[in-house]
Write a protein that holds these residues in place. Structure first.
Motif, PDB file in Angstrom:
ATOM      1  N   LYS A 103       0.840  -1.205   0.000  1.00 57.97           N
ATOM      2  CA  LYS A 103       0.000   0.000   0.000  1.00 57.97           C
ATOM      3  C   LYS A 103       0.873   1.253   0.000  1.00 57.97           C
ATOM      4  O   LYS A 103       0.532   2.260  -0.632  1.00 57.97           O
ATOM      5  CB  LYS A 103      -0.946  -0.006   1.201  1.00 57.97           C
ATOM      6  CG  LYS A 103      -1.882  -1.208   1.192  1.00 57.97           C
ATOM      7  CD  LYS A 103      -3.217  -0.918   1.833  1.00 57.97           C
ATOM      8  CE  LYS A 103      -4.096  -2.139   1.966  1.00 57.97           C
ATOM      9  NZ  LYS A 103      -4.948  -2.445   0.840  1.00 57.97           N
ATOM     10  N   ALA A 118      -6.464   9.477  -0.663  1.00 54.71           N
ATOM     11  CA  ALA A 118      -6.508  10.056   0.684  1.00 54.71           C
ATOM     12  C   ALA A 118      -5.105  10.490   1.113  1.00 54.71           C
ATOM     13  O   ALA A 118      -4.124   9.797   0.827  1.00 54.71           O
ATOM     14  CB  ALA A 118      -7.054   9.014   1.657  1.00 54.71           C
ATOM     15  N   VAL A 141      -7.898   6.027   9.075  1.00 54.87           N
ATOM     16  CA  VAL A 141      -7.813   4.664   8.542  1.00 54.87           C
ATOM     17  C   VAL A 141      -6.392   4.129   8.700  1.00 54.87           C
ATOM     18  O   VAL A 141      -5.422   4.786   8.305  1.00 54.87           O
ATOM     19  CB  VAL A 141      -8.248   4.626   7.062  1.00 54.87           C
ATOM     20  CG1 VAL A 141      -8.267   3.199   6.535  1.00 54.87           C
ATOM     21  CG2 VAL A 141      -9.634   5.265   6.904  1.00 54.87           C
ATOM     22  N   VAL A 153      -7.094  -3.649   6.930  1.00 54.60           N
ATOM     23  CA  VAL A 153      -7.581  -2.266   6.980  1.00 54.60           C
ATOM     24  C   VAL A 153      -8.504  -2.080   8.175  1.00 54.60           C
ATOM     25  O   VAL A 153      -9.455  -2.835   8.356  1.00 54.60           O
ATOM     26  CB  VAL A 153      -8.343  -1.898   5.683  1.00 54.60           C
ATOM     27  CG1 VAL A 153      -8.947  -0.506   5.783  1.00 54.60           C
ATOM     28  CG2 VAL A 153      -7.413  -1.992   4.476  1.00 54.60           C
ATOM     29  N   GLU A 184      -4.082   6.853   6.861  1.00 55.08           N
ATOM     30  CA  GLU A 184      -4.628   7.820   5.909  1.00 55.08           C
ATOM     31  C   GLU A 184      -5.933   8.436   6.348  1.00 55.08           C
ATOM     32  O   GLU A 184      -6.657   7.908   7.198  1.00 55.08           O
ATOM     33  CB  GLU A 184      -4.729   7.201   4.509  1.00 55.08           C
ATOM     34  CG  GLU A 184      -5.734   6.095   4.391  1.00 55.08           C
ATOM     35  CD  GLU A 184      -5.804   5.536   2.972  1.00 55.08           C
ATOM     36  OE1 GLU A 184      -4.769   5.446   2.284  1.00 55.08           O
ATOM     37  OE2 GLU A 184      -6.918   5.188   2.560  1.00 55.08           O
ATOM     38  N   GLU A 185      -6.195   9.530   5.710  1.00 50.33           N
ATOM     39  CA  GLU A 185      -7.408  10.320   5.885  1.00 50.33           C
ATOM     40  C   GLU A 185      -8.638   9.456   5.585  1.00 50.33           C
ATOM     41  O   GLU A 185      -8.629   8.656   4.653  1.00 50.33           O
ATOM     42  CB  GLU A 185      -7.291  11.479   4.883  1.00 50.33           C
ATOM     43  CG  GLU A 185      -8.481  12.314   4.621  1.00 50.33           C
ATOM     44  CD  GLU A 185      -8.339  13.067   3.275  1.00 50.33           C
ATOM     45  OE1 GLU A 185      -9.180  13.928   3.022  1.00 50.33           O
ATOM     46  OE2 GLU A 185      -7.404  12.792   2.494  1.00 50.33           O
ATOM     47  N   PHE A 186      -9.698   9.637   6.339  1.00 52.22           N
ATOM     48  CA  PHE A 186     -10.965   8.956   6.091  1.00 52.22           C
ATOM     49  C   PHE A 186     -11.705   9.687   4.973  1.00 52.22           C
ATOM     50  O   PHE A 186     -11.898  10.905   5.034  1.00 52.22           O
ATOM     51  CB  PHE A 186     -11.807   8.957   7.377  1.00 52.22           C
ATOM     52  CG  PHE A 186     -13.185   8.402   7.196  1.00 52.22           C
ATOM     53  CD1 PHE A 186     -13.406   7.030   7.185  1.00 52.22           C
ATOM     54  CD2 PHE A 186     -14.284   9.254   7.030  1.00 52.22           C
ATOM     55  CE1 PHE A 186     -14.682   6.518   7.015  1.00 52.22           C
ATOM     56  CE2 PHE A 186     -15.564   8.736   6.859  1.00 52.22           C
ATOM     57  CZ  PHE A 186     -15.764   7.377   6.852  1.00 52.22           C
ATOM     58  N   GLU A 191     -18.616   3.970  -2.513  1.00 55.05           N
ATOM     59  CA  GLU A 191     -17.518   3.222  -3.130  1.00 55.05           C
ATOM     60  C   GLU A 191     -17.939   2.637  -4.473  1.00 55.05           C
ATOM     61  O   GLU A 191     -19.113   2.333  -4.678  1.00 55.05           O
ATOM     62  CB  GLU A 191     -17.088   2.083  -2.208  1.00 55.05           C
ATOM     63  CG  GLU A 191     -16.284   2.580  -1.024  1.00 55.05           C
ATOM     64  CD  GLU A 191     -15.835   1.453  -0.123  1.00 55.05           C
ATOM     65  OE1 GLU A 191     -15.186   0.516  -0.617  1.00 55.05           O
ATOM     66  OE2 GLU A 191     -16.134   1.520   1.075  1.00 55.05           O
ATOM     67  N   ASN A 223     -16.327  -7.004   7.699  1.00 59.10           N
ATOM     68  CA  ASN A 223     -15.978  -7.063   6.283  1.00 59.10           C
ATOM     69  C   ASN A 223     -15.723  -8.502   5.855  1.00 59.10           C
ATOM     70  O   ASN A 223     -15.252  -9.323   6.637  1.00 59.10           O
ATOM     71  CB  ASN A 223     -14.708  -6.251   6.030  1.00 59.10           C
ATOM     72  CG  ASN A 223     -15.022  -4.872   5.499  1.00 59.10           C
ATOM     73  OD1 ASN A 223     -16.006  -4.663   4.788  1.00 59.10           O
ATOM     74  ND2 ASN A 223     -14.170  -3.922   5.826  1.00 59.10           N
ATOM     75  N   MET A 272     -13.356   5.784  -4.097  1.00 63.56           N
ATOM     76  CA  MET A 272     -14.370   6.471  -3.297  1.00 63.56           C
ATOM     77  C   MET A 272     -14.835   7.644  -4.144  1.00 63.56           C
ATOM     78  O   MET A 272     -14.014   8.441  -4.618  1.00 63.56           O
ATOM     79  CB  MET A 272     -13.777   6.973  -1.976  1.00 63.56           C
ATOM     80  CG  MET A 272     -14.818   7.516  -1.024  1.00 63.56           C
ATOM     81  SD  MET A 272     -15.893   6.199  -0.372  1.00 63.56           S
ATOM     82  CE  MET A 272     -14.947   5.635   1.044  1.00 63.56           C
ATOM     83  N   ILE A 281      -8.896   4.396  -3.398  1.00 63.54           N
ATOM     84  CA  ILE A 281      -8.754   3.793  -2.058  1.00 63.54           C
ATOM     85  C   ILE A 281      -7.633   2.772  -2.104  1.00 63.54           C
ATOM     86  O   ILE A 281      -6.769   2.732  -1.248  1.00 63.54           O
ATOM     87  CB  ILE A 281     -10.056   3.099  -1.600  1.00 63.54           C
ATOM     88  CG1 ILE A 281     -11.212   4.094  -1.500  1.00 63.54           C
ATOM     89  CG2 ILE A 281      -9.842   2.425  -0.251  1.00 63.54           C
ATOM     90  CD1 ILE A 281     -12.531   3.441  -1.124  1.00 63.54           C
ATOM     91  N   GLU A 282      -7.666   1.933  -3.108  1.00 62.33           N
ATOM     92  CA  GLU A 282      -6.619   0.910  -3.223  1.00 62.33           C
ATOM     93  C   GLU A 282      -6.641   0.321  -4.610  1.00 62.33           C
ATOM     94  O   GLU A 282      -7.637   0.410  -5.328  1.00 62.33           O
ATOM     95  CB  GLU A 282      -6.850  -0.210  -2.202  1.00 62.33           C
ATOM     96  CG  GLU A 282      -8.134  -0.965  -2.483  1.00 62.33           C
ATOM     97  CD  GLU A 282      -8.140  -2.395  -1.952  1.00 62.33           C
ATOM     98  OE1 GLU A 282      -7.154  -2.833  -1.366  1.00 62.33           O
ATOM     99  OE2 GLU A 282      -9.151  -3.070  -2.174  1.00 62.33           O
TER     100      GLU A 282
HETATM  101  P1  AMP Z   1      -9.114  -1.667   1.200  1.00 57.82           P
HETATM  102  O1  AMP Z   1      -8.720  -3.065   1.551  1.00 57.82           O
HETATM  103  O2  AMP Z   1      -7.988  -0.692   1.126  1.00 57.82           O
HETATM  104  O3  AMP Z   1     -10.068  -1.611   0.004  1.00 57.82           O
HETATM  105  O4  AMP Z   1     -10.050  -1.176   2.377  1.00 57.82           O
HETATM  106  C1  AMP Z   1     -11.165  -1.946   2.786  1.00 57.82           C
HETATM  107  C2  AMP Z   1     -12.326  -1.035   2.997  1.00 57.82           C
HETATM  108  O5  AMP Z   1     -12.023  -0.042   3.991  1.00 57.82           O
HETATM  109  C3  AMP Z   1     -12.693  -0.215   1.764  1.00 57.82           C
HETATM  110  O6  AMP Z   1     -13.499  -0.947   0.894  1.00 57.82           O
HETATM  111  C4  AMP Z   1     -13.392   0.959   2.395  1.00 57.82           C
HETATM  112  O7  AMP Z   1     -14.722   0.638   2.735  1.00 57.82           O
HETATM  113  C5  AMP Z   1     -12.628   1.191   3.659  1.00 57.82           C
HETATM  114  N1  AMP Z   1     -11.597   2.223   3.474  1.00 57.82           N
HETATM  115  C6  AMP Z   1     -10.309   2.028   3.109  1.00 57.82           C
HETATM  116  N2  AMP Z   1      -9.652   3.194   3.038  1.00 57.82           N
HETATM  117  C7  AMP Z   1     -10.541   4.164   3.359  1.00 57.82           C
HETATM  118  C8  AMP Z   1     -10.463   5.591   3.470  1.00 57.82           C
HETATM  119  N3  AMP Z   1      -9.325   6.263   3.271  1.00 57.82           N
HETATM  120  N4  AMP Z   1     -11.578   6.254   3.827  1.00 57.82           N
HETATM  121  C9  AMP Z   1     -12.738   5.579   4.075  1.00 57.82           C
HETATM  122  N5  AMP Z   1     -12.863   4.244   3.990  1.00 57.82           N
HETATM  123  C10 AMP Z   1     -11.790   3.540   3.640  1.00 57.82           C
END
Ligand code: AMP
Length: 427
Positions: A103, A118, A141, A153, A184-186, A191, A223, A272, A281-282
């Motif tokens: 990441k 973010a 986050v 996460v 990171e910032e929320f 999504e 999740n 996002m 986000i990723e």
């Molecule tokens: P990821 O594995 O990075 O996709 O993160 C899993 C879930 O966490 C995402 O699908 C989002 O719902 C939430 N998430 C990750 N990063 C953020 C962010 N910066 N702000 C808000 N929600 C996030």
């Protein structure tokens, strides 16, 4: 052409189903596969982590294309090893797979190329990480740098929760994956999953899709890998898709090429949709599971030439055609998932369920035993359907589920609810 598919989930069954529809394929193999994949491919007992064994199998069986489903073999460099052995493989190299495998790598790439994401910092120790959290406040986050099977996460709603996540990760709770942490910032918004095929130079977008990560109806509970998906995702308007391509995907493809790690394969951007537009986000370096299932249902074009074009750098003038219908898939999981669950219970009624118009059932964690289909994983079945609208696809999928007898399974009743609400409102 003979094809070898690697993986064992619903994603791989959907890929196998679509590959099997191609007139270009002769013999099809999958390692390790599942009971559904076995309808489309010969299953082979290869250990995917043993690259030399995979190469030997490809040579012995004149494999013209290897399609890698999951991220772990990609991050372990299976495409590099196959390519070095002269075997064509769909998916990114180890260096390019860092887009999912680290990441911190991806965040630094975004910063250097002004790709919207973010705000963040990277940390190698708990004390400065906690100081940063105290400075920023919650929500915030916390992410483990490496691959953590979806557990890396933590979206913390308080500083205390963020600090607990930092302690868990640096305390070895996620193994090596947590040796470095990104904070990171929320981001607020809705999504969306955005997919593009890439050939190292250029990229073409696939149709939009959206998954449901939480285990229970109404986006409640922990999740999961994904409890259902649908396509199209109304949140991804054509304008937003164009922005996602121009502001996120194409700058990434250019940056990867410039650093000598051209990205080939499918790039999956988790976005996002914020008030300022799409933010990354990723990245994932493979098809989403279960998004792949709805994408394959909607894809009209032959998948195999598209995969070959990615491998061979020929996407520039490539075009994909899609059915206008909507597609939706509902995951049936073993009771207890994403926690502990039992294996081995018998599933009945699949044939009758598949008779419903537009319905296709992809297997995820199943195996055949004594002429019966038994559960063999957490996510077990993907009951999928096409329809003129998301609402129709949803109705068909749940009608099919009602014909399946599996007392040890459960599923969400509300897959696609946001899209169905938007359809009802006429937007
Ligand atoms: P990821 O594995 O990075 O996709 O993160 C899993 C879930 O966490 C995402 O699908 C989002 O719902 C939430 N998430 C990750 N990063 C953020 C962010 N910066 N702000 C808000 N929600 C996030």
């Amino acid at each position: 052409m003979n094809i070898l598919l690697l993986g064992s989930g619903g994603r791989e069954h959907a890929l196998a189903w679509k590959i099997a529809a191609s007139p270009l394929t002769e013999r099809r193999y999958c390692a390790p596969g599942n009971a559904g994949v076995a309808q489309e491919c010969e299953l082979v007992a290869l250990d995917v982590a043993e690259h030399a064994a995979v190469i030997a199998f490809c040579r012995a069986n004149d494999i013209g294309l290897v399609v890698v489903g999951p991220e772990a073999p990609l991050c372990a460099g299976i495409v590099d090893d196959l390519t070095a052995a002269g075997i064509r493989a769909f998916g990114p190299s180890k260096a390019a797979a860092r887009l999912e495998g680290s990441k911190g790598f991806t965040k630094d790439l975004c910063k250097a190329n002004k790709i919207p994401t973010a705000a963040y910092e990277r940390f190698k120790a708990a004390a400065p990480a906690k100081a940063y959290v105290q400075k920023c406040g919650a929500p915030i986050v916390i992410k483990a740098d490496g691959l953590a099977a979806g557990k890396g996460v933590v979206v913390a709603t308080s500083v205390a929760e963020a600090e607990a996540a930092i302690d868990m990760m640096f305390g070895g709770g996620l193994g090596e994956a947590g040796a470095e942490v990104v904070i990171e910032e929320f981001l607020e918004g809705e999504e969306a999953s955005f997919f593009a095929l890439c050939d190292g130079e250029t990229a073409i977008p696939l149709v939009s899709a959206q998954d449901h990560k939480r285990v229970f109806d109404g986006e409640q509970g922990p999740n999961t890998g994904g409890m259902g998906a649908y396509s199209p995702a109304p949140v991804m308007t054509p304008q937003l898709s164009e922005r996602a391509m121009n502001e996120i995907v194409l700058p990434t493809v250019r940056a990867m090429k410039a650093m000598g790690a051209p990205y080939k394969g499918v790039l999956y951007a988790g976005l996002m949709i914020t008030a300022q537009g799409p933010k990354l986000i990723e990245y994932n370096v493979r098809f989403g599971d279960p998004e792949c299932q709805v994408l394959m249902l909607r894809l009209m074009s032959d998948l195999v030439p598209a995969l070959l074009a990615c491998c061979d750098g020929m996407l520039k003038n490539f075009d994909l055609r899609w059915y206008p219908d909507a597609a939706l898939t509902v995951v049936m999981a073993a009771k207890g998932y994403p926690g502990n669950y039992a294996k081995g219970s018998v599933i009945e009624g699949l044939d009758r369920a598949a008779e419903i118009e537009g319905v296709e059932i992809f297997h995820a964690g199943t195996k055949a035993e004594g002429g019966k289909i038994v559960a063999n994983g957490g996510r077990v079945l993907n009951v999928s359907a096409l329809g003129k609208s998301v609402a129709e696809a949803q109705a068909r999928a749940y009608q099919a589920i009602d014909r399946i007898r599996w007392p040890d399974g459960f599923y969400r009743r509300d897959i696609g609810f946001r899209a169905v609400e938007r359809e009802k409102a006429g937007r």
